[in-house]
Design a protein around this motif. Structure first.
Motif, PDB file in Angstrom:
ATOM      1  N   TYR A 244      71.338  54.021  78.700  1.00 22.87           N
ATOM      2  CA  TYR A 244      71.115  55.279  77.992  1.00 22.87           C
ATOM      3  C   TYR A 244      70.566  55.003  76.584  1.00 22.87           C
ATOM      4  CZ  TYR A 244      72.047  59.636  75.523  1.00 22.87           C
ATOM      5  OH  TYR A 244      71.922  60.772  74.757  1.00 22.87           O
ATOM      6  N   ARG A 245      71.184  54.053  75.908  1.00 21.55           N
ATOM      7  CA  ARG A 245      70.743  53.736  74.541  1.00 21.55           C
ATOM      8  C   ARG A 245      69.358  53.082  74.554  1.00 21.55           C
ATOM      9  NH1 ARG A 245      76.300  51.481  71.599  1.00 21.55           N
ATOM     10  NH2 ARG A 245      77.453  53.464  71.752  1.00 21.55           N
ATOM     11  N   ILE A 250      63.623  53.079  73.624  1.00 20.28           N
ATOM     12  CA  ILE A 250      62.326  52.578  74.099  1.00 20.28           C
ATOM     13  C   ILE A 250      61.425  53.693  74.611  1.00 20.28           C
ATOM     14  CG2 ILE A 250      61.204  51.078  75.798  1.00 20.28           C
ATOM     15  CD1 ILE A 250      63.668  49.289  75.688  1.00 20.28           C
ATOM     16  N   GLY A 251      62.026  54.693  75.290  1.00 17.49           N
ATOM     17  CA  GLY A 251      61.247  55.753  75.918  1.00 17.49           C
ATOM     18  C   GLY A 251      60.183  56.376  75.028  1.00 17.49           C
ATOM     19  N   LEU A 254      57.087  54.256  74.257  1.00 16.14           N
ATOM     20  CA  LEU A 254      56.174  53.947  75.355  1.00 16.14           C
ATOM     21  C   LEU A 254      55.326  55.147  75.786  1.00 16.14           C
ATOM     22  CD1 LEU A 254      58.507  51.783  77.630  1.00 16.14           C
ATOM     23  CD2 LEU A 254      56.800  51.001  75.998  1.00 16.14           C
ATOM     24  N   GLU A 255      55.562  56.287  75.144  1.00 23.36           N
ATOM     25  CA  GLU A 255      54.779  57.475  75.491  1.00 23.36           C
ATOM     26  C   GLU A 255      53.309  57.240  75.173  1.00 23.36           C
ATOM     27  OE1 GLU A 255      56.257  61.014  73.718  1.00 23.36           O
ATOM     28  OE2 GLU A 255      58.178  60.955  74.768  1.00 23.36           O
ATOM     29  N   GLY A 256      52.454  57.620  76.134  1.00 22.97           N
ATOM     30  CA  GLY A 256      51.020  57.429  75.958  1.00 22.97           C
ATOM     31  C   GLY A 256      50.514  56.081  76.411  1.00 22.97           C
ATOM     32  N   THR A 257      51.410  55.195  76.839  1.00 23.29           N
ATOM     33  CA  THR A 257      51.010  53.878  77.348  1.00 23.29           C
ATOM     34  C   THR A 257      51.131  53.866  78.873  1.00 23.29           C
ATOM     35  OG1 THR A 257      53.225  52.887  77.285  1.00 23.29           O
ATOM     36  CG2 THR A 257      51.937  52.860  75.245  1.00 23.29           C
ATOM     37  N   PRO A 263      63.514  57.027  84.435  1.00 23.01           N
ATOM     38  CA  PRO A 263      64.317  57.967  83.641  1.00 23.01           C
ATOM     39  C   PRO A 263      65.806  57.724  83.832  1.00 23.01           C
ATOM     40  CG  PRO A 263      63.332  59.067  85.531  1.00 23.01           C
ATOM     41  CD  PRO A 263      62.716  57.712  85.462  1.00 23.01           C
ATOM     42  N   PHE A 264      66.588  58.082  82.809  1.00 20.59           N
ATOM     43  CA  PHE A 264      68.030  57.824  82.844  1.00 20.59           C
ATOM     44  C   PHE A 264      68.678  58.434  84.087  1.00 20.59           C
ATOM     45  CE2 PHE A 264      72.407  59.019  81.718  1.00 20.59           C
ATOM     46  CZ  PHE A 264      72.914  57.766  81.421  1.00 20.59           C
TER      47      PHE A 264
END
Length: 297
Positions: A244-245, A250-251, A254-257, A263-264
């Motif tokens: 979860y942490r 990190i989530g 990493l957006e846009g890559t 997902p959790f």
């Protein structure tokens, strides 16, 4: 088996667990440590598999259409590509789009290619997606033999190495998880075996008074089940909290890559279920294997 008998076995197994405190602690610890290792490696492997799958899905074949092909010829070529059993979809990309994509991909250096907008030297392209990424090379070879095909590009050389690396990584991951699983069975089997050796006199007495092997085995069977389930609780809590942490940290980065992590939810619930099931199987199997030698006539 009667419900009353099952209840008796359940009570007996719980008594044995509480009666052998240190051995219970050792057994639970063996399961806990191993499942933590299995869980951490499983989470890493599944996310690496997700990244690999994303990369595989991005692999596409670019079939450059001969400049001599007219609209009818292009439609014929598209139909032939779509008829291939391995092909999932065929998309037409006009040469104007190809030039725009080239300019964007080169950034500042790409502005020089805008001079070719009026006299575009590029080809129209069919972008081909295969049903299975591993069919890429086969479809590319078939496409090269078709009429009105100027050239075929799919990252030849690099794609083959990528698929080999992904396959090897998955195989190594599976082998390591299986190895950890059997290591856990070995550890708990030997730990439970110590408790059974201490109770071998009890088993012999039960045999002498006419107890069947099944009757003797059930309390140990349930004991291993409880130990395995209890041993899986801490790994589930630790791995769920850590993931979860990690996902929360990190989530967003990493957006846009092209890198996408799982997902959790529901992933963490799936991992929790697998760990509890593995704990139960490890505990039961370890108990059954340990008690078997004392039940031989």
């Amino acid at each position: 088996m009667k419900i009353r008998t099952i209840g008796r076995h359940a009570r007996e197994s719980l008594k044995n667990i509480s009666r052998n405190g240190w051995m219970t602690f050792a057994s639970v610890s063996a399961v806990t440590v191993t499942l933590i290792l299995v869980g951490v490696f499983f989470v890493i492997m599944m996310n690496l598999n997700r990244v690999a799958q994303t990369i595989e899905d991005d692999v596409q074949i670019r079939v450059h259409i001969d400049v001599a092909a007219n609209e009818k010829d292009q439609q014929t070529l598209k139909t032939e590509l779509e008829r291939m059993a391995e092909v999932k979809a065929v998309t037409f990309s006009p040469k104007k789009n190809e030039l725009d994509n080239l300019v964007k991909s080169l950034g500042e250096d790409g502005k020089a290619f805008k001079l070719f907008e009026q006299d575009n030297p590029l080809n129209d392209v069919f972008v081909v997606k295969t049903k299975k990424p591993t069919d890429t090379m086969l479809v590319a070879k078939k496409a090269e033999k078709l009429n009105f095909v100027s050239k075929v590009r799919y990252g030849q050389g690099k794609v083959e190495k990528l698929f080999k690396f992904i396959k090897a990584s998955r195989n190594v991951g599976v082998v390591l998880i299986i190895g950890l699983f059997f290591t856990a069975i070995f550890l708990i089997s030997n730990t439970i075996k110590i408790t059974i050796i201490a109770r071998r006199r009890e088993i012999k007495i039960m045999r002498l008074v006419g107890a069947t092997n099944t009757f003797i085995r059930w309390p140990f069977f349930l004991e291993g089940l409880w130990l395995g389930i209890v041993g899986s609780i801490l790994p589930i809590i630790l791995i769920s909290t850590a993931y979860y942490r990690a996902y929360d940290y990190i989530g967003p980065k990493l957006e846009g890559t092209f890198i996408k992590v799982l997902p959790f939810t529901p992933f963490v619930y799936q991992v929790s279920g697998i760990l509890m099931l593995m704990g139960a199987v490890i505990g039961v199997w370890g108990s059954v294997m340990s008690v078997r030698k004392f039940l031989k006539v």
